[in-house]
Design an enzyme around this catalytic site. Sequence first.
Site, PDB file in Angstrom:
ATOM      1  N   HIS A  41       4.187   7.850  -4.355  1.00  2.52           N
ATOM      2  CA  HIS A  41       3.119   6.872  -4.104  1.00  2.52           C
ATOM      3  C   HIS A  41       2.620   6.960  -2.653  1.00  2.52           C
ATOM      4  O   HIS A  41       1.470   7.270  -2.411  1.00  2.52           O
ATOM      5  CB  HIS A  41       3.647   5.440  -4.328  1.00  2.52           C
TER       6      HIS A  41
HETATM    7  O1  RIB Z   1       3.941   0.557  -5.830  1.00  6.34           O
HETATM    8  C1  RIB Z   1       4.401   1.539  -4.944  1.00  6.34           C
HETATM    9  C2  RIB Z   1       4.565   0.970  -3.580  1.00  6.34           C
HETATM   10  O2  RIB Z   1       5.552  -0.051  -3.596  1.00  6.34           O
HETATM   11  C3  RIB Z   1       5.070   1.998  -2.556  1.00  6.34           C
HETATM   12  O3  RIB Z   1       4.549   1.681  -1.290  1.00  6.34           O
HETATM   13  C4  RIB Z   1       6.549   1.793  -2.568  1.00  6.34           C
HETATM   14  O4  RIB Z   1       7.150   2.121  -1.311  1.00  6.34           O
HETATM   15  C5  RIB Z   1       6.641   0.311  -2.784  1.00  6.34           C
HETATM   16  O5  RIB Z   1       6.503  -0.317  -1.525  1.00  6.34           O
END
Ligand code: RIB
Length: 313
Positions: free
Chosen positions: A242
């Site tokens: 992500h």
């Molecule tokens: O949904 C993904 C996000 O949520 C990323 O930033 C992960 O590190 C969590 O913080």
Amino acid sequence: MNPTQIIIDTDPGVDDALTILLALASPEIQIEALTTVHGNIGIEKTTRNALAMLEFANASHIPVARGCSLPLVSPLNKSGDIVHGASGIGKAVLPEPKSKPISQHAIDYLIERILAAPQEITLFTIGPMTNLALAIRKEPRIAEALKGLVIMGGAIRSGGNITPLAEFNIHADPHAVHIVFHSGIPITLIPLDVTYKCLLTTADVERLNRIDSPVARFVRDATAVYMDFYKKYEGFDGCPLHDPLTLATIIAPELLTLEEHYVDVDISGGISTGKTFADFMKVSKQPANIKVALDVRGRDFIELFIERMEKLA
Ligand code: RIB
Ligand code: CA
């Protein structure tokens, strides 16, 4: 070409940690600072992990400013450890950092640093946006001083990952997101719609670990819990990168398909709180406020990530 100067507002967090490594492995990027925030784990641990990551990568010259420990209105999320482990960085073990955060609060650091370098700093928020929202409220001028803002967050056509509709970073502090989305800052949004197409697999991690190095071992150990979580709860092999995908806006923009739309966030307090939506049909008559990544060449990004980790290793 001069590297892009960035500040990363972060809640490390496994994929946050990989983002810090990828940024350090990318000559196109110069990390000016890290600012920490509550999120995947509490502020003590996100700040410790940020300091520890920089020490691990011999980059302790980069300042860390500690930020907010609570969202603006919502209760603190306390479920991050099932995804990121009790330490916040999975099964990876890093020595207690010797360095300390700077004395300035992240909000004040962001205001001072951004105003001192108008149109030079690109901010990356890869956790809840509490720090940025309060910085905007304390000093609205940062909105036009920021060169740009890249957000990991949201779910546009995708379902959520913390509720059926909402993505974690947005849901953790939706009121902060509302302030940011309506700030006028030039925003690029990297939502789940694209990050779920960037899966780091066990085969990728094994390939990286053909190199006997602390970096390869860190990626393996940090992603172990993360991989288990996705196998158990979402049924696939691998973990979505992500946060690291946000850096593609600098190091490989050709991999992303961006569209400009009016995007907003639900703060109504009901079941869909934290849902982000794009007005594709332009029914709101609102001007587009965000460039949204709606597609990505996911495997090409993973290949780039592995290549850069191999170089760092
Ligand atoms: O949904 C993904 C996000 O949520 C990323 O930033 C992960 O590190 C969590 O913080
Ligand atoms: Ca994060």
